[in-house]
Design a protein around this motif. Structure first.
Motif, PDB file in Angstrom:
ATOM      1  N   MET A 185     -23.314  30.758 -22.304  1.00  0.00           N
ATOM      2  CA  MET A 185     -22.372  30.773 -21.180  1.00  0.00           C
ATOM      3  C   MET A 185     -22.350  32.149 -20.527  1.00  0.00           C
ATOM      4  N   ARG A 186     -22.345  33.190 -21.357  1.00  0.00           N
ATOM      5  CA  ARG A 186     -22.322  34.551 -20.788  1.00  0.00           C
ATOM      6  C   ARG A 186     -23.596  34.834 -19.997  1.00  0.00           C
ATOM      7  N   LEU A 188     -25.158  32.867 -18.306  1.00  0.00           N
ATOM      8  CA  LEU A 188     -25.054  32.193 -17.005  1.00  0.00           C
ATOM      9  C   LEU A 188     -24.032  32.881 -16.110  1.00  0.00           C
ATOM     10  N   GLY A 189     -23.438  33.939 -16.621  1.00  0.00           N
ATOM     11  CA  GLY A 189     -22.447  34.657 -15.831  1.00  0.00           C
ATOM     12  C   GLY A 189     -21.068  34.035 -15.916  1.00  0.00           C
ATOM     13  N   ALA A 190     -20.838  33.180 -16.926  1.00  0.00           N
ATOM     14  CA  ALA A 190     -19.534  32.526 -17.049  1.00  0.00           C
ATOM     15  C   ALA A 190     -18.459  33.548 -17.424  1.00  0.00           C
ATOM     16  N   GLN A 194     -13.890  30.465 -17.969  1.00  0.00           N
ATOM     17  CA  GLN A 194     -14.803  29.323 -17.812  1.00  0.00           C
ATOM     18  C   GLN A 194     -15.302  28.845 -19.178  1.00  0.00           C
TER      19      GLN A 194
END
Lengths: 294, 273
Positions: A185-186, A188-190, A194
């Motif tokens: 997730m990180r 992906l820039g979450a 999120q």
């Protein structure tokens, strides 16, 4: 037993899969009831036998009614003043539901806080465990001093009793997300939010509902204990009255009513779980699901 | 926290030889306890050209996964830096797709919804990417499974979904950490070749970590051989195995020569393989 995941290998045949599911869920109500009866016939039979055995033993002349009243005696006694039972039930239910809702409102954020910070974990965990280790009966007098004889002290006791399993299960549920998923997730820039709302919270949901189920029954215990200590209404209070009057049939009736109420609340949570959780999580969460083969 | 700001948006390098990913003397030390530290990577330097498939092979615990984390900007190196297309990495950056050993599919989402997760997280227009997601699924043989839930799929199929998810937002760099390690051998090779087909269709720079020498040789353009902890580069080999690769590539003489060469490098470093 939960179904083993169905493995579809080879040529794709998703329609077959979907159709099977539709048949599975879309049975008519009448047919559903028929299914239910057939599936649970054995269970009902056992309960029936037990009830009959109790009736026979309870009616034996050598067994006095104040030791073991028979089911029919209990039913008779209960039917004599349903109004009082309904009134006291409503009082207790209200305390339980309010206490439980407060426990949900406090328990989930507490669990999230504990998972999200090492410092908070070290700060809050011992406190929670200590609070849980205190017998709730010991807390009741203090709460009565603080909040009086009214429902507030019982709501508080129900709340305190129910919070612990909800917090613990939230913590366990939040830990279900593997660290790699958080990395993914990180990458992906979450944002943290999120990752929390799209992954961790949903992954935790089955466990959180498990905590609710334990919590709601404990809330009932908490409320009744509170009523035992000091009150002028509620099933716990009514139980004491019946006890002081040596009214064994009523005593038994109230105990049965208490457990029926707990069962009802438990299944309300289960129903909610069915409605809220996405299908694959639902299956995993509860071994028993309506319409499932045993 | 992305790449360090650069003046003009860098155009993708035209020549295939200019480095796209540069690892500049990367070292990584973990704090185990207050006074014990673990050196996972020791001055790793290497560069990978754009659209190149680079396999990183090494024994377990040699810091292979750390290397990927550093490249994705998820960890900060103790020394050195990662440079992508001329810009140093200072945090998680746009343009990365990751695949791990576990497929990490969200059980409550359908196959299609799982593939679209990056689109959702990055708030990209779903309408534009849904077609792409479907075509990726078709490419890996999962057409018709868009509405299925992960629990209905086999391990190999699940990992294929994971790969589609890593590609859906059209990242420039694909980071794969032993993606096929939990798949049986037969499926494993098929998955690898599927991956090659995908990257042929959608050219990507790939960093592929594995502990299987054969897999590294079968799939890559270049093999980086890492030594045991602390990880440092033992050898780099150009992989001249002819393309397109098929299962038959395994019987090519060059395949065996490369495998032997890598094994030799491990043996010279004292790693039994």
């Amino acid at each position: 037993m939960r179904d083993a995941p169905k493995v579809l290998e080879g040529p794709p045949a998703p329609e077959a899969e979907l159709r099977r599911d539709r048949v599975h869920r879309g049975t008519g109500l009448a047919r559903g009831a028929g299914h239910w009866l057939r599936r649970n016939a054995a269970v009902l039979l056992v309960y029936g036998f037990l009830l009959i055995a109790w009736e026979i033993v309870g009616s034996l002349p050598s067994v006095p009614a104040f030791i073991l009243p028979s089911p029919s005696e209990i039913l008779h006694r209960v039917a004599r003043d349903p109004g009082k039972l309904v009134f006291h039930s409503l009082v207790t239910l209200q305390e339980v539901v309010l206490g439980f809702l407060l426990a949900v409102l406090a328990g989930i954020p507490l669990g999230v806080l504990i998972v999200s910070s090492r410092f908070l974990e070290r700060l809050l965990y011992p406190l929670l465990v200590a609070l849980q280790a205190i017998p709730k009966v010991a807390l009741a007098p203090i709460l009565v001093i603080w909040f009086g004889f009214g429902p507030t002290s019982k709501v508080t006791l129900a709340f305190v009793t129910a919070t612990f399993p909800i917090v613990i299960n939230t913590v366990v549920g939040m830990a279900q997300t593997p660290p790699e998923m958080i990395h993914l997730m990180r990458s992906l820039g979450a944002s943290g939010l999120q990752t929390f709302t799209k992954v961790r919270l949903i992954a935790a949901a089955p466990h959180v509902f498990g905590g609710f189920k334990i919590g709601i029954t404990l809330a009932m215990v908490g409320a009744v204990v509170g009523e035992f200590i000091a009150s002028n209404s509620g099933l716990g209070y009514f139980l004491l009255i019946a006890n002081n009057a040596f009214d064994a049939p009523l005593l038994f009736g109230i105990v049965i009513l208490l457990s029926l109420l707990s069962i009802a609340l438990f299944y309300v949570i289960e129903l909610l779980e069915m409605l809220v959780l996405p299908r694959p999580l639902r299956r995993r969460a509860s071994g028993v699901r309506p319409g499932a083969g045993v | 926290m992305k790449l360090a700001p650069a003046g003009p948006a860098p155009a993708r390098s035209a020549s295939n030889r200019t480095p796209f990913v540069e690892l500049k003397d990367l070292s990584m030390e973990y704090d185990l306890t207050a006074d014990a530290r673990l050196l996972a990577l020791d001055r790793v330097a290497c560069s990978i050209a754009e659209s190149e498939f680079c396999a990183i092979v090494g024994p377990s615990g040699c810091g292979k996964s750390t290397l990927l984390m550093l490249t994705a900007g998820l960890y900060h190196p103790s020394a050195g830096q990662v440079v992508i297309d001329g810009r140093p990495v200072i945090g998680p950056w746009d343009g990365v797709g990751m695949v791990f050993q576990r497929d990490l599919l969200l059980e409550w989402r359908t196959v299609l919804e799982n593939v679209l997760l990056p689109v959702e997280v990055k708030r990209l227009p779903r309408s534009e990417f849904e077609g792409r997601a479907r075509s990726l699924l078709r490419l890996v043989g999962l057409a018709g499974f868009e509405g299925a839930y992960p629990e209905q799929l086999s391990i190999g199929m699940r990992q294929r979904v994971g790969i589609c998810r890593a590609l859906v937002h059209d990242p420039v760099l694909l980071l794969m950490d032993e993606p096929f390690a939990s798949v049986d051998l037969l499926t494993r090779e098929k998955l690898g070749l599927d991956l090659l087909r995908l990257t042929a269709e959608h050219p990507k720079t790939v960093l592929f970590v594995t502990h299987s020498v054969e897999e590294a040789v079968l799939l890559s353009d270049e093999v980086v051989v890492l030594g045991p902890r602390p990880g440092r580069i033992l050898r780099r080999l150009e992989n001249d195995l002819p393309k397109p690769r098929t299962l038959a590539s395994r019987s090519d003489a060059r395949f065996h020569r490369l495998v032997d060469e890598i094994r030799g490098a491990f043996q010279a470093a004292g790693v039994l393989s």
